[in-house]
Design a protein around this motif. Structure first.
Motif, mmCIF file in Angstrom:
data_model
loop_
_atom_site.group_PDB
_atom_site.id
_atom_site.type_symbol
_atom_site.label_atom_id
_atom_site.label_comp_id
_atom_site.label_asym_id
_atom_site.label_seq_id
_atom_site.Cartn_x
_atom_site.Cartn_y
_atom_site.Cartn_z
ATOM 1 N N SER A 66 1.080 -1.124 -0.185
ATOM 2 C CA SER A 66 -0.091 0.163 -0.079
ATOM 3 C C SER A 66 0.694 1.321 0.149
ATOM 4 O O SER A 66 0.513 2.255 -0.730
ATOM 5 C CB SER A 66 -0.905 0.007 1.161
ATOM 6 N N LEU A 67 1.847 1.185 0.800
ATOM 7 C CA LEU A 67 2.848 2.438 0.937
ATOM 8 C C LEU A 67 3.479 2.663 -0.485
ATOM 9 O O LEU A 67 3.856 3.722 -0.811
ATOM 10 C CB LEU A 67 3.790 2.401 1.934
ATOM 11 N N THR A 68 3.979 1.475 -1.115
ATOM 12 C CA THR A 68 4.714 1.574 -2.312
ATOM 13 C C THR A 68 3.392 2.080 -3.559
ATOM 14 O O THR A 68 4.023 2.874 -4.112
ATOM 15 C CB THR A 68 5.148 0.293 -2.690
ATOM 16 N N GLU A 69 2.503 1.872 -3.336
ATOM 17 C CA GLU A 69 1.649 2.147 -4.343
ATOM 18 C C GLU A 69 1.372 3.701 -4.197
ATOM 19 O O GLU A 69 1.043 4.385 -5.161
ATOM 20 C CB GLU A 69 0.414 1.469 -4.119
ATOM 21 N N GLU A 70 1.123 3.896 -2.827
ATOM 22 C CA GLU A 70 0.769 5.633 -2.557
ATOM 23 C C GLU A 70 1.946 6.364 -2.744
ATOM 24 O O GLU A 70 1.915 7.574 -3.692
ATOM 25 C CB GLU A 70 0.743 5.557 -0.975
ATOM 26 N N HIS A 71 3.242 5.937 -2.563
ATOM 27 C CA HIS A 71 4.296 6.550 -3.268
ATOM 28 C C HIS A 71 4.615 6.812 -4.701
ATOM 29 O O HIS A 71 4.696 7.915 -5.412
ATOM 30 C CB HIS A 71 5.480 5.946 -2.766
ATOM 31 N N THR A 72 4.188 5.721 -5.380
ATOM 32 C CA THR A 72 4.192 5.786 -6.757
ATOM 33 C C THR A 72 3.356 7.030 -7.481
ATOM 34 O O THR A 72 3.466 7.503 -8.173
ATOM 35 C CB THR A 72 3.908 4.410 -7.307
ATOM 36 N N ALA A 73 2.295 6.730 -6.899
ATOM 37 C CA ALA A 73 1.042 7.714 -7.306
ATOM 38 C C ALA A 73 1.444 9.303 -6.959
ATOM 39 O O ALA A 73 1.304 10.006 -7.926
ATOM 40 C CB ALA A 73 -0.377 7.318 -6.546
ATOM 41 N N LEU A 74 1.841 9.576 -5.691
ATOM 42 C CA LEU A 74 1.990 10.811 -5.461
ATOM 43 C C LEU A 74 3.385 11.190 -6.147
ATOM 44 O O LEU A 74 3.406 12.587 -6.534
ATOM 45 C CB LEU A 74 2.301 10.805 -3.846
ATOM 46 N N THR A 75 4.280 10.512 -6.342
ATOM 47 C CA THR A 75 5.601 10.846 -7.190
ATOM 48 C C THR A 75 5.065 11.168 -8.522
ATOM 49 O O THR A 75 5.460 12.299 -9.067
ATOM 50 C CB THR A 75 6.532 9.923 -7.176
ATOM 51 N N GLY A 76 4.199 10.380 -9.090
ATOM 52 C CA GLY A 76 3.784 10.724 -10.405
ATOM 53 C C GLY A 76 3.136 12.234 -10.338
ATOM 54 O O GLY A 76 3.156 12.760 -11.494
ATOM 55 N N GLU A 77 2.139 12.408 -9.494
ATOM 56 C CA GLU A 77 1.344 13.829 -9.525
ATOM 57 C C GLU A 77 2.411 14.758 -9.299
ATOM 58 O O GLU A 77 2.355 15.808 -9.965
ATOM 59 C CB GLU A 77 0.530 13.699 -8.342
ATOM 60 N N LEU A 78 3.627 14.624 -8.317
ATOM 61 C CA LEU A 78 4.380 15.805 -8.081
ATOM 62 C C LEU A 78 5.072 15.926 -9.414
ATOM 63 O O LEU A 78 5.407 17.200 -9.727
ATOM 64 C CB LEU A 78 5.374 15.144 -7.024
ATOM 65 N N ASP A 79 5.632 15.042 -10.069
ATOM 66 C CA ASP A 79 6.203 14.988 -11.414
ATOM 67 C C ASP A 79 5.537 15.804 -12.563
ATOM 68 O O ASP A 79 6.075 16.441 -13.130
ATOM 69 C CB ASP A 79 6.582 13.837 -11.985
ATOM 70 N N GLN A 80 4.046 15.641 -12.418
ATOM 71 C CA GLN A 80 3.172 16.378 -13.559
ATOM 72 C C GLN A 80 3.340 17.874 -13.122
ATOM 73 O O GLN A 80 3.323 18.774 -13.730
ATOM 74 C CB GLN A 80 1.832 15.925 -13.552
ATOM 75 N N LEU A 81 3.301 18.064 -11.551
ATOM 76 C CA LEU A 81 2.888 19.521 -11.262
ATOM 77 C C LEU A 81 4.412 20.359 -11.804
ATOM 78 O O LEU A 81 4.290 21.398 -11.906
ATOM 79 C CB LEU A 81 2.641 19.541 -9.940
ATOM 80 N N VAL A 82 5.481 19.912 -11.065
ATOM 81 C CA VAL A 82 6.904 20.580 -11.233
ATOM 82 C C VAL A 82 7.150 20.624 -12.864
ATOM 83 O O VAL A 82 7.737 21.450 -13.236
ATOM 84 C CB VAL A 82 8.025 19.968 -10.461
ATOM 85 N N THR A 83 6.794 19.429 -13.533
ATOM 86 C CA THR A 83 6.860 19.784 -15.042
ATOM 87 C C THR A 83 6.096 20.918 -15.853
ATOM 88 O O THR A 83 6.600 21.628 -16.265
ATOM 89 C CB THR A 83 6.705 18.490 -15.960
ATOM 90 N N ILE A 84 4.834 21.133 -15.095
ATOM 91 C CA ILE A 84 4.062 22.254 -15.635
ATOM 92 C C ILE A 84 4.826 23.427 -15.388
ATOM 93 O O ILE A 84 4.821 24.413 -15.978
ATOM 94 C CB ILE A 84 2.634 22.131 -15.185
ATOM 95 N N LEU A 85 5.129 23.652 -13.884
ATOM 96 C CA LEU A 85 5.610 24.912 -13.311
ATOM 97 C C LEU A 85 6.979 25.345 -13.991
ATOM 98 O O LEU A 85 7.141 26.194 -14.187
ATOM 99 C CB LEU A 85 5.707 24.734 -11.720
ATOM 100 N N ASN A 86 7.947 24.170 -14.211
ATOM 101 C CA ASN A 86 9.134 24.816 -14.723
ATOM 102 C C ASN A 86 9.628 23.459 -15.617
ATOM 103 O O ASN A 86 10.373 22.512 -14.949
ATOM 104 C CB ASN A 86 10.021 24.688 -13.544
#
Length: 142
Positions: A66-86
């Protein structure tokens, strides 16, 4: 999440160290994801003598998953956000989503700090060099 996942994996390892020989030899030989997957699929009712231990191992393994899935999902969202910002910062070699997010947070309300990747890195390197020089001077004086 990473700390909690590591702590849970350590709990699994410690339970296996103190487990009866049959269980220890069966699951200690496995490593990494294979061990977690195998333990998550345990059927404790099939071994009533060791049901509490097997239940604990299964529960911990499911928590790791569960923690692995959660980390993967949140890292993916963070990646999208920082890519949009810069996008330039995220595209730089060696700058992953976590590092890019930290740099953006550090820049804060002053995005001019990130005017160019080179200026931001140069500014950081100068500070590190000054700190390293001060540390060397302190170390040699001691």
């Amino acid at each position: 999440m990473i700390k909690a996942r590591t702590a849970t994996l350590n709990q699994i390892t410690h339970l296996l160290i103190t487990a009866p020989d049959a269980i220890r030899s069966k699951y200690s030989a496995l490593s990494g994801d294979k061990r977690v997957t195998t333990l998550a699929r345990l059927r404790p009712a099939s071994d009533p003598a060791h049901a509490p231990l097997l239940t604990a191992l299964r529960t911990l393994a499911k928590r790791v998953q569960s923690l692995t899935e959660e980390h993967t999902a949140l890292t993916g969202e963070l990646d999208q956000l920082v890519t949009i910002l810069n996008p330039g910062l995220r595209a730089a070699y060696g700058v992953g989503p976590d590092t890019a997010a930290q740099l953006l947070v550090t820049a804060g309300a002053n995005p001019a700090r990130l005017h160019t990747e080179a200026s931001f890195i140069e500014r950081g390197l100068r500070r590190d060099d000054a700190f390293a020089d001060a540390y060397r001077q302190w170390f040699t004086a001691a």
